[in-house]
Design a protein around this motif. Structure first.
Motif: not given
Length: 220
Positions: A43-64
């Motif tokens: 998830i951290k790798k995907l966030a670095d590439k701009g595919f997801v937003d990730y907040v610890k303990y809150q979950g993952v959402t897809l970016t556009e």
């Protein structure tokens, strides 16, 4: 360009996001069948590439960007399922695993030609909608068979359970896409449903009925 593993994660997050806004890492781990710690790393790798937003303990959402990438994978998967069933005579319970491999083909031109070759299908062999090249889904109107009342009728337009065992069970019962059914009785005790299909009366469990999607014709 995403890797094979990254594409699998994006698709899993996309499908989980259809049920909840913030997708939890434990839910992803269960789908991917890996450890939550491994999910967090990806998830951290995907966030670095701009595919997801990730907040610890809150979950993952897809970016556009992530959503569009996931829809593209879903599109390829469902087009390949249509090809396997319509052109190579696979059964609807046999195509998922093969399409899982084919969905990672990168050639945009190949997928566009495949779509055209198949006549621009709007749904796959399980009734799931296929997005067009712009990521737009055709609108579908259906309800769960379990939501119908006695004397209601309709056409089977899809399923919400794609396991091979479930699809084989429906095939054995003759409950495949396009079949006309009518509700004749619902058992109060266990919620099982009696239906007529192909002039045959059969009984199906509540568990089966809740995964069959119907385009309703109303009451007869």
């Amino acid at each position: 360009m995403q890797s094979f593993t990254e594409e699998n994660y994006l698709k899993v997050i996309y499908h989980l996001a259809e049920k909840t806004n913030n997708v939890q890492t434990n839910a992803i781990a269960e789908q991917i069948q890996t450890k939550p710690a491994s999910v967090t790393d990806m998830i951290k790798k995907l966030a670095d590439k701009g595919f997801v937003d990730y907040v610890k303990y809150q979950g993952v959402t897809l970016t556009e960007k992530g959503k569009q990438a996931a829809i593209d994978i879903v599109r390829k998967h469902r087009l390949w399922e249509v090809f396997l069933v319509d052109k190579l005579n696979f059964k609807w319970d046999e195509v998922h695993d093969v399409a899982e491999e084919l969905e990672h083909i990168k050639s945009v031109d190949l997928i566009e030609r495949l779509d055209e070759f198949l006549g621009f299908p709007k749904s796959d062999p399980h009734g799931d909608p296929i997005p067009d090249k712009n990521g737009r889904f055709a609108k579908t109107q259906f309800i769960k068979l379990i939501e119908l009342s006695i004397n209601d009728s309709g056409t089977i337009t899809g399923v919400s359970q794609h396991s091979s065992a479930f699809l084989k069970h429906l095939e054995k019962l003759g409950l495949t896409l396009g079949k006309e059914i009518q509700i004749t009785d619902v058992t109060d005790f266990d919620g099982s449903v009696e239906i007529v299909v192909d002039n045959r009366q059969i009984n199906i469990s509540r568990e089966v009925a809740k995964h069959i999607l119907i385009s309703s014709n109303g009451k007869n």
